[in-house]
Design an enzyme around this catalytic site. Structure first.
Site, PDB file in Angstrom:
ATOM      1  N   LYS A  53      -3.627  -7.789   9.413  1.00 55.94           N
ATOM      2  CA  LYS A  53      -4.771  -7.685  10.334  1.00 55.94           C
ATOM      3  C   LYS A  53      -5.411  -9.053  10.538  1.00 55.94           C
ATOM      4  O   LYS A  53      -5.729  -9.452  11.657  1.00 55.94           O
ATOM      5  CB  LYS A  53      -5.798  -6.677   9.774  1.00 55.94           C
ATOM      6  CG  LYS A  53      -5.307  -5.234   9.870  1.00 55.94           C
ATOM      7  CD  LYS A  53      -6.139  -4.254   9.050  1.00 55.94           C
ATOM      8  CE  LYS A  53      -5.486  -2.877   9.086  1.00 55.94           C
ATOM      9  NZ  LYS A  53      -6.150  -1.875   8.230  1.00 55.94           N
ATOM     10  N   GLN A  97     -11.180  -1.340   4.164  1.00 58.28           N
ATOM     11  CA  GLN A  97      -9.804  -0.878   3.953  1.00 58.28           C
ATOM     12  C   GLN A  97      -9.765   0.294   2.971  1.00 58.28           C
ATOM     13  O   GLN A  97     -10.327   0.211   1.881  1.00 58.28           O
ATOM     14  CB  GLN A  97      -8.949  -2.047   3.437  1.00 58.28           C
ATOM     15  CG  GLN A  97      -7.472  -1.733   3.280  1.00 58.28           C
ATOM     16  CD  GLN A  97      -6.772  -1.480   4.614  1.00 58.28           C
ATOM     17  OE1 GLN A  97      -6.992  -2.165   5.605  1.00 58.28           O
ATOM     18  NE2 GLN A  97      -5.928  -0.459   4.645  1.00 58.28           N
ATOM     19  N   ASP A 120     -12.647   1.154  13.288  1.00 57.04           N
ATOM     20  CA  ASP A 120     -11.664   2.135  12.810  1.00 57.04           C
ATOM     21  C   ASP A 120     -11.869   3.491  13.491  1.00 57.04           C
ATOM     22  O   ASP A 120     -11.004   4.365  13.428  1.00 57.04           O
ATOM     23  CB  ASP A 120     -11.815   2.315  11.287  1.00 57.04           C
ATOM     24  CG  ASP A 120     -10.668   1.690  10.512  1.00 57.04           C
ATOM     25  OD1 ASP A 120      -9.616   1.439  11.120  1.00 57.04           O
ATOM     26  OD2 ASP A 120     -10.835   1.471   9.308  1.00 57.04           O
TER      27      ASP A 120
END
Ligand code: NAP
Length: 282
Positions: A53, A97, A120
């Site tokens: 990422k 995460q 997200d």
């Protein structure tokens, strides 16, 4: 034989388009989108995802922060970091995460992210907007799956779709986005009886269960579109999806490979969401 839905190529295209936008914004506003990724602990898979990422952000010209916190981090410590990024105007997207260590209250942390920075798409506010059919920040993996239909000119209106898996990060949002796109959706899960016969009715199958090569040719109607979200390791250590690729490839009209299908699209859509959040904040 199926046409391959090439996620690597499509992701590269999306990322190149985003880089062009970044260059333009830099000239007109002097600003670039910023993403903060918080990684708690040492989970090897998470470390790989976070590195990917970060690299994708840097290549597209984004500001990219990776905050690595120890395995012993408390909910309060993580909330303090999230709050810092909530109040930082140079950060447009915050990603914590998953999975988080057991002592951390995952929902409390995810719900603390400002919805407008929730790249997200996991915050209940954004989930709610998605489910009423509104435009918002959509979860990256299902959002990436939807991009294949657009890119390959696959008309899904009025088609029947079966999603296998009902997780909050893939199965449920996938079903929601498919409904929004006017397909008729059935969702299967571990308690569903005779999934193969449910799938055989489908024009589109999305497999997101985490079971190596679970979807075999007898699940698939001739000419169906098959999207494989699964990422599993076989006994020999090789990566494979939830779909038995070789036998399904012979029957489907379109299919995503693993690797090189849905995976690269997830990262591309994370960058797309961060750009969307950045532009909304300008
Ligand atoms: P998850 O949270 O474990 O959810 C799995 C879902 O599959 C659950 O709804 C479960 O049903 C269902 N399921 C499990 N075994 C089943 C079976 N034998 N028959 C029918 N349904 C079954 O997993 P996830 O996070 O959604 O991820 C699914 C897969 O996608 C994993 O392989 C993951 O690594 C992969 N993934 C890939 C990406 C990417 O970027 N490519 C992103 C995210 C996830 P119940 O609800 O009844 O338990």
């Amino acid at each position: 034989m199926a046409t391959l839905l090439d996620g690597k190529a499509l992701a590269q295209k999306v990322r190149a388009q985003l880089k062009t936008k970044v260059d333009k914004h830099k000239v007109t506003t002097g600003r670039v989108p910023g993403l903060a990724v918080v990684l708690v602990g040492e989970d090897p898979a998470s470390q790989v995802y976070v590195r990917m990422k970060n690299k994708a952000c840097e290549e597209a010209g984004y500001k990219s922060i990776v905050n690595r916190m120890p395995d012993s981090t408390t909910t309060e410590q993580l909330l303090a970091v999230v709050n810092e990024y909530n109040n930082d105007d140079s950060i447009n997207g915050i990603l914590v995460q998953l999975p988080l260590p057991d002592q951390i209250n995952e929902s409390e942390v995810l719900y603390a992210i400002k919805p407008e920075k929730d790249v997200d798409g996991f915050h209940p506010f954004n989930v709610g907007l998605m489910n009423i059919g509104a435009d918002t920040l959509f979860p990256c993996t299902p959002y990436g799956c939807m991009k294949f239909f657009e890119e390959y000119g696959i008309d899904i209106t009025g088609k029947s779709a079966v999603v296998i898996g009902r997780s909050n990060i893939v199965g449920k949002p996938m079903a929601s986005l498919l409904i929004k796109a006017n397909t008729t959706v059935t969702v299967c899960h571990s308690k569903t009886k005779d999934i193969a016969s449910v799938c055989r009715q489908a024009d589109i199958i999305v497999a997101a269960i985490g079971r190596a090569e679970y979807v075999t040719a007898d699940f698939v109607k001739e000419g169906a579109v098959v999207i494989d979200v699964g990422m599993n390791r076989k006994e020999d250590g090789k990566l494979c999806g939830d779909v038995a690729f070789d036998e399904v490839y012979a029957k489907a009209s379109y299919i995503t490979p693993v690797p090189g299908g849905v995976g690269p699209m997830t990262i591309a859509m994370l960058l797309a969401n961060t750009m969307k959040a950045f532009e909304a904040a300008l």
